[in-house]
Scaffold this motif. Structure first.
Motif, PDB file in Angstrom:
ATOM      1  N   ALA A   1       0.898  -0.383  -0.263  1.00 52.69           N
ATOM      2  CA  ALA A   1       0.466   0.112   0.190  1.00 52.69           C
ATOM      3  C   ALA A   1       0.668   1.105   0.065  1.00 52.69           C
ATOM      4  N   SER A   2       1.548   1.464   0.969  1.00 50.76           N
ATOM      5  CA  SER A   2       3.062   2.415   0.935  1.00 50.76           C
ATOM      6  C   SER A   2       3.935   1.955   1.144  1.00 50.76           C
ATOM      7  N   LEU A   3       5.076   2.579   0.502  1.00 51.13           N
ATOM      8  CA  LEU A   3       6.457   2.398   1.562  1.00 51.13           C
ATOM      9  C   LEU A   3       7.366   3.779   1.750  1.00 51.13           C
ATOM     10  N   LYS A   4       7.624   3.752   3.387  1.00 55.31           N
ATOM     11  CA  LYS A   4       8.303   5.020   3.405  1.00 55.31           C
ATOM     12  C   LYS A   4       9.563   4.951   3.886  1.00 55.31           C
ATOM     13  N   ILE A   5      10.818   5.812   3.369  1.00 55.71           N
ATOM     14  CA  ILE A   5      12.520   5.794   3.825  1.00 55.71           C
ATOM     15  C   ILE A   5      12.122   5.849   4.961  1.00 55.71           C
ATOM     16  N   LEU A   6      12.591   5.533   5.692  1.00 57.81           N
ATOM     17  CA  LEU A   6      13.237   5.763   7.221  1.00 57.81           C
ATOM     18  C   LEU A   6      14.096   6.577   7.163  1.00 57.81           C
ATOM     19  N   GLY A   7      15.284   6.282   5.988  1.00 58.78           N
ATOM     20  CA  GLY A   7      16.678   6.752   6.096  1.00 58.78           C
ATOM     21  C   GLY A   7      17.605   5.923   5.420  1.00 58.78           C
ATOM     22  N   ARG A   8      18.473   6.220   4.780  1.00 57.01           N
ATOM     23  CA  ARG A   8      18.991   5.963   3.536  1.00 57.01           C
ATOM     24  C   ARG A   8      20.626   5.462   3.909  1.00 57.01           C
ATOM     25  N   LEU A   9      21.180   4.044   4.282  1.00 54.20           N
ATOM     26  CA  LEU A   9      22.942   4.236   4.952  1.00 54.20           C
ATOM     27  C   LEU A   9      23.540   5.218   3.440  1.00 54.20           C
ATOM     28  N   ASP A  10      24.569   5.787   4.682  1.00 55.23           N
ATOM     29  CA  ASP A  10      25.785   6.439   4.324  1.00 55.23           C
ATOM     30  C   ASP A  10      26.796   5.237   3.577  1.00 55.23           C
ATOM     31  N   LEU A  11      27.041   5.663   3.003  1.00 54.23           N
ATOM     32  CA  LEU A  11      28.648   4.266   2.999  1.00 54.23           C
ATOM     33  C   LEU A  11      29.976   4.626   3.173  1.00 54.23           C
ATOM     34  N   ASP A  12      30.396   5.961   3.710  1.00 47.15           N
ATOM     35  CA  ASP A  12      31.592   6.621   4.031  1.00 47.15           C
ATOM     36  C   ASP A  12      31.153   6.626   5.669  1.00 47.15           C
ATOM     37  N   THR A  13      29.773   6.962   6.028  1.00 42.19           N
ATOM     38  CA  THR A  13      30.108   7.166   7.603  1.00 42.19           C
ATOM     39  C   THR A  13      29.089   5.936   7.816  1.00 42.19           C
ATOM     40  N   LEU A  14      28.946   5.212   7.466  1.00 37.52           N
ATOM     41  CA  LEU A  14      27.736   4.045   7.697  1.00 37.52           C
ATOM     42  C   LEU A  14      26.604   4.218   8.762  1.00 37.52           C
ATOM     43  N   GLU A  15      26.289   5.823   8.849  1.00 42.14           N
ATOM     44  CA  GLU A  15      25.561   6.279   8.665  1.00 42.14           C
ATOM     45  C   GLU A  15      23.628   6.477   8.107  1.00 42.14           C
TER      46      GLU A  15
ATOM     47  N   ARG B   1      -4.265   2.166  -6.343  1.00 41.02           N
ATOM     48  CA  ARG B   1      -3.236   2.944  -5.911  1.00 41.02           C
ATOM     49  C   ARG B   1      -2.286   3.721  -6.357  1.00 41.02           C
ATOM     50  N   ALA B   2      -2.031   2.857  -7.620  1.00 49.03           N
ATOM     51  CA  ALA B   2      -1.161   4.383  -8.752  1.00 49.03           C
ATOM     52  C   ALA B   2      -1.683   5.489  -9.219  1.00 49.03           C
ATOM     53  N   ALA B   3      -2.619   5.794  -9.229  1.00 49.07           N
ATOM     54  CA  ALA B   3      -3.606   6.621  -8.991  1.00 49.07           C
ATOM     55  C   ALA B   3      -3.271   7.524  -7.921  1.00 49.07           C
ATOM     56  N   GLY B   4      -3.418   7.115  -7.021  1.00 51.10           N
ATOM     57  CA  GLY B   4      -3.603   7.778  -6.061  1.00 51.10           C
ATOM     58  C   GLY B   4      -4.078   7.344  -5.112  1.00 51.10           C
ATOM     59  N   VAL B   5      -5.620   6.900  -5.780  1.00 52.54           N
ATOM     60  CA  VAL B   5      -6.637   6.651  -4.642  1.00 52.54           C
ATOM     61  C   VAL B   5      -6.095   4.758  -3.099  1.00 52.54           C
ATOM     62  N   SER B   6      -6.462   5.635  -2.433  1.00 55.17           N
ATOM     63  CA  SER B   6      -6.228   5.094  -1.026  1.00 55.17           C
ATOM     64  C   SER B   6      -7.753   3.633  -1.416  1.00 55.17           C
ATOM     65  N   VAL B   7      -6.972   1.977  -0.988  1.00 59.10           N
ATOM     66  CA  VAL B   7      -7.676   1.373  -0.956  1.00 59.10           C
ATOM     67  C   VAL B   7      -7.847   0.089  -0.278  1.00 59.10           C
ATOM     68  N   GLU B   8      -9.175   0.048   0.408  1.00 61.47           N
ATOM     69  CA  GLU B   8      -9.150  -1.323   1.539  1.00 61.47           C
ATOM     70  C   GLU B   8      -9.613  -2.312   0.614  1.00 61.47           C
ATOM     71  N   PHE B   9      -9.867  -3.674   1.142  1.00 60.88           N
ATOM     72  CA  PHE B   9      -9.805  -4.408   1.225  1.00 60.88           C
ATOM     73  C   PHE B   9     -11.016  -5.155   2.444  1.00 60.88           C
TER      74      PHE B   9
ATOM     75  N   ASP C   1      -7.710   4.391   6.939  1.00 60.48           N
ATOM     76  CA  ASP C   1      -7.564   6.029   6.473  1.00 60.48           C
ATOM     77  C   ASP C   1      -9.448   5.855   6.064  1.00 60.48           C
ATOM     78  N   LYS C   2      -9.482   7.003   6.453  1.00 64.07           N
ATOM     79  CA  LYS C   2     -11.332   7.349   6.136  1.00 64.07           C
ATOM     80  C   LYS C   2     -11.091   7.708   4.846  1.00 64.07           C
ATOM     81  N   GLY C   3     -12.191   7.497   4.100  1.00 60.28           N
ATOM     82  CA  GLY C   3     -12.255   7.525   3.150  1.00 60.28           C
ATOM     83  C   GLY C   3     -11.523   6.571   1.674  1.00 60.28           C
ATOM     84  N   ALA C   4     -10.988   5.753   2.508  1.00 61.44           N
ATOM     85  CA  ALA C   4     -10.415   4.889   1.828  1.00 61.44           C
ATOM     86  C   ALA C   4     -11.624   4.147   1.047  1.00 61.44           C
ATOM     87  N   PHE C   5     -11.274   3.392  -0.412  1.00 63.58           N
ATOM     88  CA  PHE C   5     -11.518   3.336  -1.329  1.00 63.58           C
ATOM     89  C   PHE C   5     -12.264   1.770  -0.954  1.00 63.58           C
TER      90      PHE C   5
END
Lengths: 479, 301
Positions: free
Chosen positions: A351-365, A469-477, A428-432
């Motif tokens: 449904a969605s993918l949220k990036i919480l952080g990307r690894l810096d390869l120099d500092t490994l942070e 979802r690709a069209a931006g509509v949130s969907v619920e089964f 979400d409220k309002g999901a299809f």
């Protein structure tokens, strides 16, 4: 070299990954290993000697040609994809997974890492630890490799210098300290000359540790997990037409016996094991690694995608995963694209993918990031269209990993390991609301109400959800 | 039985899991059956994987018309014995043009009678995935194959576009026009197949066992004469030579080994101590650098 008569069956398999950046000499090291330590066939030896002589007029075989099997690889002198090599010691099967060092082909290195028990990471003694070395360390850690050999190669080109070796090892120790699950040793080698590969170097008498081959003979394969609690992802339901209904799968952890209580992770229903069947006869017990068919005492509805376990509720189920992923596609991550999450036997729309952080390869942070580029390693939160049954990767490797798949092309775009599974937010409220009633009425009205049609129904429902979802509509089964 | 599994137990369990994933993920599967030792081991694994059900696919044999007659007999017998539907496809256009392994180079012959023939058969039936017995230890470009190995439209293999295949997660999702080749024996070696044939007491084509057969020696290799089609060159006269085969292809281009190994124990002993690789008897692998790779790019199995 005469091969010793091999026992008919060997005690398990150890898988060795080779990695390192381009031109560090991986293929040469593996070629040298096969040449010096394995029962290479005579025609392969002769072919190599002949080809190398005609190509370079060299007196020494080009060992890398034993492993770089593609024309493009031989032309360019680089490894594009993994090559798998197999040889037997008197005690066990050794599988060498030779992976590319080129950054462009990191996805192939990640593939190799996910299959390995132990990795040899090459560093060119002249160049020392590079950014790519740290990337490889991070991928090894992510993919679940726990044992690393740092091979400092081309020692011949730095006059076998101990101080230089020690400096590289110190530098490496600083990086590897970020990955506390990895244990490692460092060996100074010359793959070209064979120093400390299969034979002890006369030029580096200051080195007292094992040769590469000595180390390989003692390093353990992955820890046996037959003592862990039972896990079997369900692949298929098999019947005999006479009332028998069994769940087919490969046990990924633990041991079970006839009469044991088991539960189905997705439905939460429990039963006991009535029989463990194979074509060769019924078993009293089965263990991690075996492919079996399990019959339950009660008629509970278990289907492909679920996981059988011994204790109720022990496998986590939920719609939200926190995970580490390595982005493998050539295209960057796109939030408008449809992705599917594939576990060993399940497939669920993301449904969605949220990036919480990307690894810096120099500092490994971990740093903030809006998107993911090829070969990036990131911490993410994945929300799914429905619940999956899964484990934390560190608890259960076999049920703790996934692959993200592009819904349109089918290509695998990322590999991931699960750090936490949770229920996830309510819709979400309002999901299809995509109800099965709605689907049966129109889109699926041509399907019969049979079990086969069930799969096709789910497929269509998922596709509709992906498109919406690709069209931006949130969907619920809604069932 | 909770003792650790041997490497053969692990290979067997892995192959069974791959076969089950294939059945779960594809709609129209086919099993490419050549009746050789690898096909034989794989067919046995397929019976185990779906037991007590019958494996959910037919067998497809691409018949070049130059197979050993023992192979054809074994093929028909096995399909019947285990209750499989057997599809046999011959490239009739190639037959009409008389493309044969005696007058044409191995690469032309293989392209027409195997690669093109396989594409014809897959098109005809519309299979989306084909299971085969190829192993990574056979040849350098085979060593690079995935277990689920993607083919672009037209069944082309592009080694640069192979999908990452992480952990034991097999991704069978296809894009438009794509198909899959599936190799459940990827991690097996020739030795493992023979160990397994012996352990499971499987029947194999009798050509794998040494026997006196009419043969000639040509360029240091032994060829067994299997029928009376033109093959002999002036001055060549067949005589009885005790031979066995390590690999079975078309008879005019598959060399035999001189051997005394006439039962499974002796064969196992010979294979476990072999000094030469399996495919050195296969002429098609040797006619150019990267021969197998090019054939695979064009859709060869």
């Amino acid at each position: 070299m005469t091969e010793r008569k091999t026992a008919q069956e060997l005690n398990g398999i150890v898988r060795l990954l080779t990695c390192g950046s381009v031109d560090d000499g991986k293929s040469t090291l593996i070629g040298r290993l096969l040449w010096d330590a394995s029962p290479l066939y005579d025609d392969q030896r002769e072919k190599l000697l002949k080809e190398t002589a005609s190509l370079h007029g060299a007196s020494r075989p080009d060992f890398s040609r034993l492993v770089d099997g593609l024309v493009a690889e031989q032309e360019q002198g680089i490894t594009i994809d993994i090559a798998w090599h197999y040889f037997d010691t008197p005690h066990r099967r050794v599988v060498i997974i030779d992976s590319p060092g080129h950054e462009q082909y990191t996805r192939n290195m990640a593939t190799g890492a996910s299959h390995a028990d132990v990795a040899v990471l090459l560093v060119d003694a002249q160049a020392g630890v590079k950014r790519q070395t740290r990337r490889h360390l991070a991928i090894l850690d992510l993919a679940g490799v726990r044992k690393v050999v740092l091979a400092v190669n081309k020692m011949d080109l730095i006059d076998w210098n101990k101080e230089r070796f020690d400096a590289i090892v110190d530098d490496f120790a600083g990086s590897v300290a970020r990955f506390p699950r990895l244990s490692w040793i460092a060996i100074p080698v010359s793959a070209l000359n064979g120093d400390n590969v299969a034979t002890r170097s006369q030029a580096m008498k200051w080195y007292k540790g094992p040769t590469f081959v000595e180390h390989l003979e003692t390093v353990g394969s992955r820890a046996d997990n037959a003592h862990e609690s039972f896990r079997m992802p369900v692949q298929l339901v098999l019947r005999d037409g006479k009332g028998f209904r069994g769940f087919a799968g490969r046990i990924t952890a633990g041991t079970i016996h006839v009469g044991d209580a088991v539960s189905d992770a997705l439905s939460g229903r429990s039963s006991t094991i009535a029989s463990i069947r194979t074509m060769d006869g019924d078993l009293e017990a089965a263990r991690s690694g075996q492919s079996v068919v399990i019959e339950l005492a009660d008629h509970i509805d278990v289907s492909r995608g679920s996981v059988l376990t011994t204790e109720k509720g022990e496998v986590r189920t939920g719609r939200r995963l926190e995970a580490r992923i390595v982005w493998l596609a050539n295209e960057a991550y796109s939030p408008t694209q449809g992705y599917l999450l594939r576990t060993p036997t399940d497939m669920v729309p993301v449904a969605s993918l949220k990036i919480l952080g990307r690894l810096d390869l120099d500092t490994l942070e971990l740093n903030e990031a809006a998107t993911l580029e090829p070969n990036d390693i990131a911490k993410v939160q994945v929300d799914l269209a429905r619940a999956v049954a899964a484990d934390r990767f560190t608890d259960h490797r076999g049920t703790g990993a996934f692959v993200l798949v592009d819904a349109v092309t089918g290509a695998a775009v990322a590999g991931g390991v699960i750090r936490e599974v949770s229920a996830g937010v309510a819709a979400d409220k309002g999901a299809f609301l995509l109800s099965s009633e709605l689907l049966w009425r129109g889109l699926c009205s041509d399907l019969a109400n049979t079990e086969d049609a069930e799969g096709e129904f789910r497929r269509r429902a998922n596709e509709v959800a992906i498109i919406l979802r690709a069209a931006g509509v949130s969907v619920e089964f809604a069932a | 039985m909770t003792k650790p599994l041997s490497h053969l137990d692990l290979l067997e369990a892995e192959s069974i899991a791959i076969l089950r994933e294939s059945a779960a993920q594809f709609k129209k599967l086919v099993f490419l059956y050549s009746a050789g030792k690898d096909s034989t081991a794989l067919l046995h694994l397929a019976r185990k994987a779906f037991w007590p059900q019958k494996p959910p696919f037919p067998l497809l044999h691409v018949d070049t018309t130059w197979e050993f007659k023992e192979v054809i007999e074994f093929r028909d017998r096995s399909a019947e014995r285990f209750g499989f539907d057997l599809l046999v496809h011959i490239n009739e256009d190639g037959v009409a043009r008389n493309i044969n392994p005696v007058d044409y180079s191995p690469s032309v012959y293989t392209d027409v009678m195997k690669t093109v023939a396989l594409r014809q058969a897959l098109d005809k039936y519309g299979f989306d995935a084909a299971i085969g017995g190829a192993r990574r230890d056979e040849e350098a470009s085979r060593a690079k194959e995935r277990v689920f190995s993607l083919r672009s439209p037209g069944y082309r293999w592009d080694p640069r576009k192979q999908r990452p295949e992480m952990w034991n997660i097999l991704n069978g999702r296809l894009g438009q026009g794509e198909t899959m080749r599936i190799f459940p024996l990827s991690n097996w070696t020739e030795k493992d197949v023979w160990r397994y044939v012996a352990r499971e007491k499987l029947d194999v084509v009798p050509l794998y066992f040494a026997k006196e057969r009419p043969a000639i020696e040509r360029d240091g290799q032994v060829f067994v004469i299997n029928d009376d089609r033109p093959f002999l060159k002036p001055g060549e006269t067949p005589r009885l030579i005790k031979t066995r085969f390590r690999t079975l292809g078309c008879w005019p281009v598959t060399a035999a080994d001189k051997s005394e190994a006439s039962d499974i124990d002796a064969v196992l002993d010979e294979v476990l101590n072999a000094r030469n690789s399996e495919r050195q008897g296969r002429l098609i692998d040797h006619d150019a650098v990267g021969a197998m790779e090019r054939k695979k790019e064009e859709g060869y199995f």
